[in-house]
Motif scaffolding. Structure first.
Motif, mmCIF file in Angstrom:
data_model
loop_
_atom_site.group_PDB
_atom_site.id
_atom_site.type_symbol
_atom_site.label_atom_id
_atom_site.label_comp_id
_atom_site.label_asym_id
_atom_site.label_seq_id
_atom_site.Cartn_x
_atom_site.Cartn_y
_atom_site.Cartn_z
ATOM 1 N N SER A 181 -0.274 -21.843 32.630
ATOM 2 C CA SER A 181 0.233 -20.797 33.633
ATOM 3 C C SER A 181 -0.841 -20.272 34.208
ATOM 4 N N ILE A 182 -0.885 -19.805 35.664
ATOM 5 C CA ILE A 182 -1.936 -18.798 36.148
ATOM 6 C C ILE A 182 -1.030 -17.891 37.325
ATOM 7 N N ALA A 183 -1.296 -17.021 37.387
ATOM 8 C CA ALA A 183 -0.687 -16.083 38.382
ATOM 9 C C ALA A 183 -1.471 -14.719 38.605
ATOM 10 N N VAL A 184 -1.496 -14.416 39.882
ATOM 11 C CA VAL A 184 -1.829 -13.201 40.272
ATOM 12 C C VAL A 184 -0.840 -12.355 40.779
ATOM 13 N N ALA A 185 -0.832 -11.016 40.397
ATOM 14 C CA ALA A 185 0.232 -10.322 40.997
ATOM 15 C C ALA A 185 0.506 -10.333 42.630
ATOM 16 N N HIS A 229 -1.867 -8.413 44.911
ATOM 17 C CA HIS A 229 -3.327 -8.716 44.916
ATOM 18 C C HIS A 229 -3.356 -10.135 45.207
ATOM 19 N N ARG A 230 -2.485 -10.875 45.854
ATOM 20 C CA ARG A 230 -2.768 -12.435 46.222
ATOM 21 C C ARG A 230 -3.586 -12.489 47.760
ATOM 22 N N GLY A 231 -3.820 -13.410 47.889
ATOM 23 C CA GLY A 231 -4.428 -13.660 49.357
ATOM 24 C C GLY A 231 -5.834 -12.870 49.367
ATOM 25 N N ARG A 232 -6.512 -12.695 48.450
ATOM 26 C CA ARG A 232 -7.919 -12.057 48.447
ATOM 27 C C ARG A 232 -8.993 -12.851 47.769
ATOM 28 N N GLY A 233 -8.493 -13.891 47.277
ATOM 29 C CA GLY A 233 -9.535 -14.946 46.603
ATOM 30 C C GLY A 233 -9.574 -14.525 45.212
ATOM 31 N N LEU A 234 -8.840 -13.755 44.300
ATOM 32 C CA LEU A 234 -9.303 -13.289 43.243
ATOM 33 C C LEU A 234 -8.757 -14.353 42.152
ATOM 34 N N SER A 235 -7.996 -15.514 42.486
ATOM 35 C CA SER A 235 -7.504 -16.415 41.726
ATOM 36 C C SER A 235 -8.708 -17.222 41.396
ATOM 37 N N ARG A 236 -9.573 -17.568 42.522
ATOM 38 C CA ARG A 236 -10.737 -18.641 41.902
ATOM 39 C C ARG A 236 -11.667 -18.199 40.778
ATOM 40 N N ASN A 260 4.984 -28.462 46.724
ATOM 41 C CA ASN A 260 4.972 -27.420 47.894
ATOM 42 C C ASN A 260 4.334 -26.014 47.757
ATOM 43 N N ASN A 261 3.688 -25.834 46.592
ATOM 44 C CA ASN A 261 2.723 -24.691 46.249
ATOM 45 C C ASN A 261 1.680 -24.559 47.115
ATOM 46 N N GLN A 262 1.424 -24.550 48.060
ATOM 47 C CA GLN A 262 0.219 -24.576 48.715
ATOM 48 C C GLN A 262 -1.022 -23.914 48.335
ATOM 49 N N PRO A 263 -0.699 -22.422 47.938
ATOM 50 C CA PRO A 263 -1.883 -21.785 47.513
ATOM 51 C C PRO A 263 -2.230 -22.115 46.319
ATOM 52 N N ALA A 264 -1.635 -22.725 45.253
ATOM 53 C CA ALA A 264 -1.738 -23.092 43.914
ATOM 54 C C ALA A 264 -2.775 -24.306 43.976
ATOM 55 N N ARG A 265 -2.004 -25.289 45.025
ATOM 56 C CA ARG A 265 -2.867 -26.701 45.319
ATOM 57 C C ARG A 265 -4.358 -26.402 45.811
ATOM 58 N N ARG A 266 -4.240 -25.579 46.756
ATOM 59 C CA ARG A 266 -5.771 -25.171 47.382
ATOM 60 C C ARG A 266 -6.659 -24.725 46.331
ATOM 61 N N LEU A 267 -6.116 -23.895 45.342
ATOM 62 C CA LEU A 267 -6.809 -23.245 44.424
ATOM 63 C C LEU A 267 -7.380 -24.441 43.561
ATOM 64 N N TYR A 268 -6.593 -25.219 43.181
ATOM 65 C CA TYR A 268 -6.815 -26.363 42.149
ATOM 66 C C TYR A 268 -7.946 -27.174 42.790
ATOM 67 N N GLU A 269 -7.509 -27.729 44.073
ATOM 68 C CA GLU A 269 -8.275 -28.412 44.737
ATOM 69 C C GLU A 269 -9.933 -28.144 44.836
ATOM 70 N N ARG A 270 -9.928 -26.859 45.425
ATOM 71 C CA ARG A 270 -11.288 -26.264 45.592
ATOM 72 C C ARG A 270 -11.979 -26.169 44.291
ATOM 73 N N ALA A 271 -11.164 -26.106 43.014
ATOM 74 C CA ALA A 271 -11.713 -25.926 41.767
ATOM 75 C C ALA A 271 -12.267 -27.306 41.084
HETATM 76 C C1 COA Z 1 -1.486 -19.534 43.163
HETATM 77 C C2 COA Z 1 -2.024 -18.110 42.974
HETATM 78 C C3 COA Z 1 -2.475 -17.783 41.587
HETATM 79 C C4 COA Z 1 -3.185 -17.853 43.941
HETATM 80 O O1 COA Z 1 -3.716 -16.706 43.641
HETATM 81 P P1 COA Z 1 -4.554 -15.840 45.112
HETATM 82 O O2 COA Z 1 -5.705 -14.740 44.398
HETATM 83 O O3 COA Z 1 -3.583 -15.203 45.873
HETATM 84 O O4 COA Z 1 -5.143 -17.235 45.755
HETATM 85 P P2 COA Z 1 -6.229 -16.842 46.724
HETATM 86 O O5 COA Z 1 -6.158 -15.855 47.638
HETATM 87 O O6 COA Z 1 -7.643 -17.366 46.236
HETATM 88 O O7 COA Z 1 -6.009 -18.245 47.624
HETATM 89 C C5 COA Z 1 -5.795 -19.570 47.264
HETATM 90 C C6 COA Z 1 -6.099 -20.474 48.268
HETATM 91 O O8 COA Z 1 -4.633 -20.614 49.085
HETATM 92 C C7 COA Z 1 -4.680 -20.498 50.256
HETATM 93 N N1 COA Z 1 -3.390 -19.776 50.610
HETATM 94 C C8 COA Z 1 -2.937 -18.687 50.349
HETATM 95 N N2 COA Z 1 -1.779 -18.487 50.873
HETATM 96 C C9 COA Z 1 -1.335 -19.630 51.523
HETATM 97 C C10 COA Z 1 -0.184 -20.292 52.080
HETATM 98 N N3 COA Z 1 1.044 -19.339 52.178
HETATM 99 N N4 COA Z 1 -0.129 -21.358 52.642
HETATM 100 C C11 COA Z 1 -1.403 -22.238 52.359
HETATM 101 N N5 COA Z 1 -2.444 -21.744 51.966
HETATM 102 C C12 COA Z 1 -2.579 -20.500 51.513
HETATM 103 C C13 COA Z 1 -5.940 -19.400 50.532
HETATM 104 O O9 COA Z 1 -6.552 -19.400 51.896
HETATM 105 C C14 COA Z 1 -6.804 -19.938 49.727
HETATM 106 O O10 COA Z 1 -7.504 -21.182 50.077
HETATM 107 P P3 COA Z 1 -8.967 -21.329 50.523
HETATM 108 O O11 COA Z 1 -9.935 -20.963 49.313
HETATM 109 O O12 COA Z 1 -9.261 -22.554 51.201
HETATM 110 O O13 COA Z 1 -8.996 -20.178 51.592
HETATM 111 C C15 COA Z 1 -0.894 -16.901 43.573
HETATM 112 O O14 COA Z 1 -0.393 -17.413 44.722
HETATM 113 C C16 COA Z 1 0.105 -16.920 42.298
HETATM 114 O O15 COA Z 1 0.243 -16.212 41.429
HETATM 115 N N6 COA Z 1 1.403 -17.596 42.764
HETATM 116 C C17 COA Z 1 2.541 -17.321 42.045
HETATM 117 C C18 COA Z 1 2.294 -18.290 40.849
HETATM 118 C C19 COA Z 1 1.866 -19.698 40.914
HETATM 119 O O16 COA Z 1 2.436 -20.381 41.623
HETATM 120 N N7 COA Z 1 0.853 -19.979 40.023
HETATM 121 C C20 COA Z 1 0.513 -21.406 40.224
HETATM 122 C C21 COA Z 1 1.539 -22.340 39.376
HETATM 123 S S1 COA Z 1 0.902 -23.906 39.020
#
Ligand code: COA
Length: 161
Positions: A81-85, A88-95, A120-131
């Protein structure tokens, strides 16, 4: 954004550090806000005491605003599991959270890391792909939503060198 400005905006410097037993309640709260089926305080207490489980917290100032949890077995680990409140999301903190976590796994001898993510979890997929994670498999209708909807899971993998 300039570094000092982004730190001010975020409410302080973001720090990633090992979580302690005293964090269990807040971690359960954060988990419950981020996932349909939340883990309780007792589950976090147990994980924080297990030698094969690694838990990092993301702290901004005095606020605990994120976490990463992995379970290790021999030279493999699974990110559970990984999560950001939400605040505080959308600021690049998860990376930094994820990369620091991976660095500690490497330091414990882990060579291969797996995780599952909803397709369909785009933020998480993006995070993982970039890592450096790549899709290694797909599981149809793996997640059951409260409304009955079934979502696919992707299995992702990264080798640490
Ligand atoms: C997944 C999660 C940890 C990301 O944390 P975060 O600090 O908000 O992530 P970031 O701000 O670093 O954004 C991560 C990437 O997703 C992109 N992103 C953010 N919101 C997005 C959206 N709605 N659609 C598409 N991409 C999106 C960002 O642009 C960034 O990509 P980039 O580095 O190419 O710019 C957070 O969204 C979260 O806690 N989600 C709920 C729990 C969850 O789903 N965890 C993962 C389970 S596998």
């Amino acid at each position: 954004m300039m570094r000092w400005l982004s730190e001010w905006w975020a409410g302080g410097t973001a720090v990633v550090e090992p979580a302690s037993a005293r964090d269990a309640r807040r971690l359960a709260q954060l988990h419950g806000e981020s996932f349909h089926r939340g883990w309780g305080e007792g589950e976090f207490e147990a994980m924080l005491s297990e030698r094969n489980t690694l838990v990092h917290r993301l702290r901004v100032g005095r606020l605990l605003v994120g976490f990463a949890v992995s379970r290790m077995a021999a030279d493999e680990a699974e990110i559970l599991s990984i999560a950001v409140a939400a605040s505080h999301r959308g600021r690049g903190l998860s990376r930094n959270l994820l990369l620091t976590h991976l660095g500690h796994l490497a330091g414990r001898g882990v060579r291969t890391i797996f995780l599952e993510v909803e397709e369909n979890n785009q933020p998480a997929r993006r995070l993982y792909e970039r890592a450096g994670f790549a899709v290694a498999g797909r599981r149809e209708r793996y997640y059951q939503q409260p409304g009955g909807e079934q979502l696919n899971a992707l299995l992702m993998r990264r080798d640490l060198s």
